[in-house]
Design an enzyme around this catalytic site. Structure first.
Site, mmCIF file in Angstrom:
data_model
loop_
_atom_site.group_PDB
_atom_site.id
_atom_site.type_symbol
_atom_site.label_atom_id
_atom_site.label_comp_id
_atom_site.label_asym_id
_atom_site.label_seq_id
_atom_site.Cartn_x
_atom_site.Cartn_y
_atom_site.Cartn_z
ATOM 1 N N GLU A 46 16.721 67.279 56.410
ATOM 2 C CA GLU A 46 17.407 68.198 57.313
ATOM 3 C C GLU A 46 18.738 68.674 56.720
ATOM 4 O OE1 GLU A 46 15.444 65.041 60.028
ATOM 5 O OE2 GLU A 46 16.157 65.240 57.952
ATOM 6 N N TRP A 163 -11.546 51.584 27.219
ATOM 7 C CA TRP A 163 -11.252 52.188 28.505
ATOM 8 C C TRP A 163 -12.562 52.472 29.197
ATOM 9 C CZ3 TRP A 163 -6.305 52.675 30.038
ATOM 10 C CH2 TRP A 163 -5.313 52.643 29.076
ATOM 11 N N ARG A 177 0.737 55.238 40.705
ATOM 12 C CA ARG A 177 1.867 54.381 40.337
ATOM 13 C C ARG A 177 3.190 55.042 40.709
ATOM 14 N NH1 ARG A 177 0.871 52.258 34.133
ATOM 15 N NH2 ARG A 177 -0.989 50.995 34.546
ATOM 16 N N THR A 189 -4.021 39.470 33.608
ATOM 17 C CA THR A 189 -4.041 40.844 33.112
ATOM 18 C C THR A 189 -2.951 41.055 32.074
ATOM 19 O OG1 THR A 189 -4.949 41.645 35.195
ATOM 20 C CG2 THR A 189 -3.847 43.264 33.798
ATOM 21 N N LEU A 197 2.665 48.786 32.809
ATOM 22 C CA LEU A 197 2.702 49.202 34.211
ATOM 23 C C LEU A 197 3.825 50.201 34.506
ATOM 24 C CD1 LEU A 197 1.909 45.871 36.105
ATOM 25 C CD2 LEU A 197 0.334 47.653 35.318
ATOM 26 N N SER A 226 1.883 31.856 38.546
ATOM 27 C CA SER A 226 2.252 30.572 39.157
ATOM 28 C C SER A 226 2.863 29.608 38.153
ATOM 29 C CB SER A 226 1.039 29.943 39.839
ATOM 30 O OG SER A 226 -0.011 29.735 38.911
ATOM 31 N N SER A 302 -8.884 37.744 46.073
ATOM 32 C CA SER A 302 -8.009 36.902 46.884
ATOM 33 C C SER A 302 -7.263 37.720 47.929
ATOM 34 C CB SER A 302 -7.019 36.168 45.980
ATOM 35 O OG SER A 302 -6.104 35.404 46.733
#
Length: 364
Positions: A46, A163, A177, A189, A197, A226, A302
């Site tokens: 605005e 790929w 992304r 990964t 990424l 983890s 998961s």
């Protein structure tokens, strides 16, 4: 209002954590000013439109989200519209933020401004679905990006996966992304692909001004690790974008990792690894509206079992990888009654591949 929504999409790459909003000011049937949400701390849509108009007395404001009525990093937009002499405000949808929640429209109406709400509401709510989710249920919208062969496989038994899909699909992922607040992956990964990424400007396929916005505000990269196995030299920890390494609360932090200044977050464990609900809470606390998950079948499965995946975006390539290749999801189901039902929202060709957008029916 359709024009306001098109403007809002210009801000989808840079407005976070604010919702991306568009505003169009008209008078006597002509557009006199327009704008969209600037990066956090900057003007709301605005204010941009009022500045562009210069003189907005007697104007109608079409805005894709109810004008705010609270003092944040910027002042209330409802007050700015009143001060500028706007006499009519048309909003697509109410703001779910408890600090607003209809107060902006009430304030305008109480001052004698003609107020309407609900024009192209479905389209407007879809545009800011992540922000609405965070306001209404306390966590953002989580979308998993998956790529598979026509026979439902994601990688060879050896782990080789690059790929599966073509360049058009990869460019589409880059745009996903760019509009995300956070991109989540697992340590598996990272170890297998050394992924960065990041948002790659050359692959976005957007106008130059949108590329500049997208690359200037990269999403947070989140690694679920983890046991803290991510190497310090991993691309996902470089300085090209912010990163967060999530580890188990009972895992000691290596001195080298602490000395490097890596952002760390301790999460509790559950039966299968890090507690995904704790992750969702952490991302909500960081004001993440749209969360993109790019990971392997174990983490994707998961999150789906935990009921945290609001959307699946599955790119299907016209190739066969064979029966020994890895499945799309680690989702061991013993009985037909256990199947996961999906609602197909969109199906379209992207280059030589197909993109399926599906919603688990529990989220529909």
């Amino acid at each position: 209002m359709a024009r306001a929504l098109r403007l809002a999409r210009r801000a989808r790459y840079s407005a976070r954590p604010n919702p991306h909003v568009g505003c169009v000011l008209t008078r006597d049937g002509a557009v006199i000013g327009e704008g969209f949400t600037q990066p956090a701390g900057g003007d709301h849509a605005e204010i941009q439109a009022l500045k562009a108009a210069g003189d907005a007395r007697g104007a109608t404001a079409y805005v894709s989200l109810e004008p705010c009525a609270h003092q944040g990093r910027t002042g209330p937009c409802a007050d700015a519209l009143l001060a500028a002499g706007v006499t009519r405000v048309v909003a697509a949808t109410r703001d779910p933020n408890p600090q607003v929640a209809g107060e902006g429209l009430r304030r305008l109406a109480a001052a004698g401004v003609a107020v309407e709400c609900g024009v192209l509401e479905r389209e407007a709510r879809r545009e800011i679905a992540g922000f609405i989710a965070r306001m209404e249920r306390g966590r953002g919208r989580m979308r998993a990006k998956l790529a598979m062969s026509l026979d439902g496989r994601t990688a060879m038994a050896s782990g080789e996966s690059q790929w599966i899909t073509g360049p058009a699909a990869r460019a589409d992922v880059q745009r996903l992304r760019a509009r995300s607040c956070a991109v989540v992956t697992g340590v598996g990964t990272v170890l297998a692909d050394d992924c960065s990424l990041t948002v790659r400007a050359a692959e976005l396929g957007l106008p130059p001004e949108d590329i500049a916005l997208a690359t200037a505000h990269p999403p947070l990269r989140v690694v679920l690790d983890s046991g803290l196995r991510t190497p310090l030299a991993a691309k996902v920890l470089d300085a090209s974008a912010p990163s967060l390494l999530c580890h188990a609360a009972d895992t000691p932090v290596p001195q080298a990792l602490a000395a490097a200044g890596t952002a760390l977050c301790a999460l509790p464990r559950d039966a299968r690894g890090l507690d995904p609900h704790a992750l969702a809470a952490v991302l909500a606390a960081r004001h993440c509206n749209e969360i993109l998950v790019e990971c392997g079948p174990r983490l994707a499965g998961s999150l789906l079992r935990a009921g945290l995946l609001d959307e699946l975006v599955i790119y299907t390539a016209p190739v066969l990888l064979g029966s020994s290749a890895r499945p799309l999801l680690d989702l061991p189901l013993a009985h037909m009654a256990d199947k996961v039902a999906l609602q197909i929202e969109d199906l379209r060709q992207v280059g030589q591949d197909w993109r399926i957008t599906a919603i688990p029916t529990a989220h529909s």
